[in-house]
Design an enzyme around this catalytic site. Structure first.
Site, PDB file in Angstrom:
ATOM      1  N   TRP A 193      56.620  18.665  74.735  1.00 36.08           N
ATOM      2  CA  TRP A 193      57.903  19.085  74.937  1.00 36.08           C
ATOM      3  C   TRP A 193      57.976  20.218  75.712  1.00 36.08           C
ATOM      4  O   TRP A 193      58.574  20.058  76.965  1.00 36.08           O
ATOM      5  CB  TRP A 193      59.190  18.026  74.811  1.00 36.08           C
ATOM      6  CG  TRP A 193      60.474  18.102  75.320  1.00 36.08           C
ATOM      7  CD1 TRP A 193      60.631  17.442  76.556  1.00 36.08           C
ATOM      8  CD2 TRP A 193      60.882  19.504  75.230  1.00 36.08           C
ATOM      9  NE1 TRP A 193      62.239  17.909  76.347  1.00 36.08           N
ATOM     10  CE2 TRP A 193      62.344  19.210  76.116  1.00 36.08           C
ATOM     11  CE3 TRP A 193      61.329  20.814  74.918  1.00 36.08           C
ATOM     12  CZ2 TRP A 193      63.013  19.745  76.011  1.00 36.08           C
ATOM     13  CZ3 TRP A 193      62.350  21.446  74.928  1.00 36.08           C
ATOM     14  CH2 TRP A 193      63.556  20.961  76.055  1.00 36.08           C
ATOM     15  N   HIS A 194      57.589  20.928  75.026  1.00 33.25           N
ATOM     16  CA  HIS A 194      57.950  22.221  75.219  1.00 33.25           C
ATOM     17  C   HIS A 194      57.172  23.056  76.051  1.00 33.25           C
ATOM     18  O   HIS A 194      57.310  23.929  77.580  1.00 33.25           O
ATOM     19  CB  HIS A 194      57.877  23.329  74.206  1.00 33.25           C
ATOM     20  CG  HIS A 194      58.771  23.125  72.950  1.00 33.25           C
ATOM     21  ND1 HIS A 194      59.167  22.278  71.843  1.00 33.25           N
ATOM     22  CD2 HIS A 194      60.680  23.974  73.165  1.00 33.25           C
ATOM     23  CE1 HIS A 194      60.392  22.633  71.620  1.00 33.25           C
ATOM     24  NE2 HIS A 194      60.901  23.496  71.706  1.00 33.25           N
ATOM     25  N   GLY A 195      56.294  22.600  77.075  1.00 31.41           N
ATOM     26  CA  GLY A 195      55.231  22.923  77.594  1.00 31.41           C
ATOM     27  C   GLY A 195      53.292  22.125  77.594  1.00 31.41           C
ATOM     28  O   GLY A 195      52.803  21.706  76.547  1.00 31.41           O
TER      29      GLY A 195
ATOM     30  N   PHE B 167      61.191  25.535  80.563  1.00 31.71           N
ATOM     31  CA  PHE B 167      61.013  23.947  79.596  1.00 31.71           C
ATOM     32  C   PHE B 167      61.347  23.263  80.386  1.00 31.71           C
ATOM     33  O   PHE B 167      61.338  21.970  80.419  1.00 31.71           O
ATOM     34  CB  PHE B 167      60.826  24.353  78.119  1.00 31.71           C
ATOM     35  CG  PHE B 167      60.224  25.226  77.469  1.00 31.71           C
ATOM     36  CD1 PHE B 167      59.736  25.638  77.271  1.00 31.71           C
ATOM     37  CD2 PHE B 167      61.259  25.683  76.142  1.00 31.71           C
ATOM     38  CE1 PHE B 167      58.752  26.466  76.707  1.00 31.71           C
ATOM     39  CE2 PHE B 167      60.598  27.026  75.458  1.00 31.71           C
ATOM     40  CZ  PHE B 167      59.615  27.176  75.686  1.00 31.71           C
TER      41      PHE B 167
END
Length: 485
Positions: free
Chosen positions: A329-331, A485
């Site tokens: 989800w963060h990248g 993000f």
């Protein structure tokens, strides 16, 4: 335009005055708020404003169709529409954030077996806040399908929920029911909300400008030039980084919550003193709580139910997939994949010994403080988190391995100390530690202060925070870490 900038201050002051002048006409006030939110987003990311508007309209239509299908008892149609809404949300995330990453990874993997493909990258621009507002979009249709809310008839109210300017860039990730309910209520000028919001904004600015940005001067100096530093310096910088992350992200969350409160909205809390956690499960219940609760409700619990026949193995699979989702989800980077994998593995001992689902009260001694064994567990949890942030901070797995190897092979050498930077950061960090310590263990009284100070608590606190920002704050602040993000 970031929330701790002078330009945002002027923007917000104008918004606040006009907003409450329109408080007698709720619908007009909501329309004005929506216009301000889109204006704010266009200043930050003009090219992607159309993407935000199109996705918002598409999900409002799908939500309406799902609601109508449920009313008409067409379960299959409602299920298919809900599945479509999830596919579109994940598809948007995949296209904008992960397409280039996965194709690039495939090309690199192919080259290892002698197949050479040409790929220069798709160069896709990622909408700012995409990871946050897509989760809000998906939760809306999922909640309608599961009967938690009715579909919102007013498209402008729904658009307000998605684009609400204090939270669209980096959260907190609100749920539709409480926010849409507040949009349906009159929001008149409330001095208490104004003061409480102002205090939280000021505290957030203090965390960001006086702690996070001060610590970043040291941490970045070491990490960006790790070849010239000893293992002691790298380890010390690594130990400081989780605290920097906490001050940075909770600082933004405090400001977003404060701005929302001044506008008459209560949004989700995001942090609850995470470094007083005695295990990794408790840490994630206290860190980025709006994301953790979202993934628990929409990813982990459905997976755990679907895999319940596998018993403890099913729960392990569910938590591993959930934490991989947290990481990615963060990248789009393998560092985030291994960050999620690492945290997922940390849950397995808790699942095997039955501690995962337990929320036991922390044992305290006669002074009301945690016992020695609990304090050791808290320290151990912080060290485990530190290693995870080591992966999180690295720009690539190659860098992470290089830094780790350099740390192992350069055990000797002096500890690099930037005296003024660390001293200023330490002075301000004491305030954060004091506040968290008091709220965790002594929430009903002020520690080490005479009783008469209670009546002067807020004026003194505000005055000290303003002075600290003026004396120690970095006014050319870095961008908030979670903006990426």
């Amino acid at each position: 335009m970031v929330v701790n900038s002078l330009s945002f201050l002027w923007f917000f002051l104008v918004v606040l005055v006009v907003y409450y002048l329109l408080s007698t006409k709720k619908e007009l006030q909501n329309m004005f708020l929506l216009g301000c939110s889109y204006f704010f987003y266009s200043l930050v990311d003009l090219k992607m404003t159309a993407v935000l508007a199109l996705l918002t309209l598409a999900y409002w239509v799908m939500g309406y169709a799902i609601g109508k299908s449920i009313e008409q008892e067409r379960e299959q149609a409602a299920s298919r529409l809900t599945t479509l809404s999830v596919i579109i949300g994940i598809g948007a995330l995949f296209y904008f954030k992960y397409l280039d990453f996965f194709i690039g990874s495939f090309v690199n993997a192919a080259s290892l077996i002698g197949i050479h493909l040409s790929w220069t990258g798709a160069h896709i621009i990622v909408p700012i806040g995409l990871s946050f507002f897509t989760f809000k979009l998906m939760s809306y249709t999922l909640d309608i399908y599961h009967g938690k809310i009715d579909h919102e008839h007013n498209v402008f109210n729904f658009a307000n929920f998605i684009a609400f300017f204090p939270t669209i860039l980096s959260g907190p990730i609100d749920r539709p029911k409480p926010f849409l309910k507040q949009l349906g209520q009159s929001r008149i000028f409330n001095p208490d909300n104004l003061m409480d919001g102002f205090r939280r904004i000021l505290w957030g600015m203090f965390l960001k400008m006086c702690i996070a940005d001060r610590l970043d001067l040291y941490v970045s100096a070491v990490w960006n030039n790790f070849e010239h530093h000893s293992a002691m310096s790298i380890l010390f910088a690594s130990l400081l980084y989780p605290f920097q992350m906490y001050a940075d992200f909770s600082g933004y969350s405090e400001m977003a919550i404060g701005v929302s409160l001044m506008l008459g909205f209560k949004v989700a809390e995001n942090f609850k003193r995470p470094f007083f956690s005695s295990n990794i499960s408790e840490y994630w219940r206290r860190w980025h709580m709006s994301l953790t609760s979202w993934l628990t409700d929409y990813v982990f619990m459905p997976l755990n139910i679907k895999l319940r026949d596998w018993q403890i193995t099913g729960t392990i699979v569910a938590i591993m997939l959930n934490m991989l989702f947290v990481g990615l989800w963060h990248g789009a980077n393998w560092t985030y994949f291994f960050f999620g994998l690492y945290h997922g593995l940390l849950f397995i001992p808790l699942l095997l010994n039955g501690q995962f689902f337990k929320k036991t009260k922390v044992k305290v001694n006669s002074l009301g403080l945690p016992t020695f064994s609990i304090a050791v567990k808290m320290l151990g949890t912080y060290l485990l988190v530190t290693f995870g942030q080591f992966l999180f901070h690295a720009s690539s797995m190659t860098d992470a391995v290089d830094i780790l190897c350099h740390t192992i092979t350069h055990l000797e050498g002096p500890l690099f100390i930037d005296s003024s930077t660390l001293l200023n950061a330490a002075i301000c960090s004491i305030a954060l530690i004091y506040v968290d310590f008091q709220e965790e263990w002594f929430p009903n009284r002020l520690l080490y202060l005479p009783k008469f100070a209670e009546s002067w608590r807020w004026p003194l606190t505000v005055t000290m925070e303003i002075l600290a920002i003026l004396l120690f704050g970095i006014f050319d602040s870095n961008q908030f870490i979670y903006f990426q993000f």
